[in-house]
Enzyme design. Structure first.
Site, PDB file in Angstrom:
ATOM      1  CG  HIS A   1      49.387  18.654 -59.479  1.00  0.00           C
ATOM      2  ND1 HIS A   1      48.338  17.866 -59.904  1.00  0.00           N
ATOM      3  CD2 HIS A   1      50.100  17.891 -58.617  1.00  0.00           C
ATOM      4  CE1 HIS A   1      48.434  16.670 -59.334  1.00  0.00           C
ATOM      5  NE2 HIS A   1      49.485  16.662 -58.547  1.00  0.00           N
TER       6      HIS A   1
ATOM      7  CE  LYS B   1      41.783  -3.072 -29.520  1.00  0.00           C
ATOM      8  NZ  LYS B   1      42.769  -3.456 -28.535  1.00  0.00           N
TER       9      LYS B   1
END
Length: 104
Positions: free
Chosen positions: A33, A97
């Site tokens: 949209h 990490k």
């Protein structure tokens, strides 16, 4: 690619080589949209690098680039780029990490 995955491609989605995609992963390169704003872009491409592991029930949203060798933890919502070799997780996904390696 496992069962129950969804790809909603309005613009462009590229998936690299040796990518492991868990069950129920969603790729959506558009909001589906528009929002009234001159800077708003309804759709942006998604690019998944090589040797990426995307965990079960993760969602990859518009404009995301996932670098080579990265790992997306299960259930993550990826809204921003993921560096190569990083482990990301959470909603929204954040780097947990760096310099990870994985194999299958």
């Amino acid at each position: 690619m496992n069962d129950n995955c969804q790809i909603g491609c309005f613009h462009h989605i590229k998936i690299g080589h040796q990518v492991a995609i868990g069950e129920g992963v969603i790729f959506w390169d558009s909001d589906g949209h528009t929002i009234v704003d001159p800077d708003y872009e309804m759709a942006k491409p998604i690019v998944i690098g090589d040797h990426v592991w995307i965990g079960i029930h993760s969602i990859i949203l518009k404009g995301v680039n996932i670098g080579d060798g990265a790992v997306v933890a299960a259930g993550s919502v990826v809204t921003k780029d993921v560096p190569a070799g990083a482990l990301v997780g959470g909603t929204p996904a954040m780097v947990i990490k760096e310099k990870v390696e994985w194999m299958y």
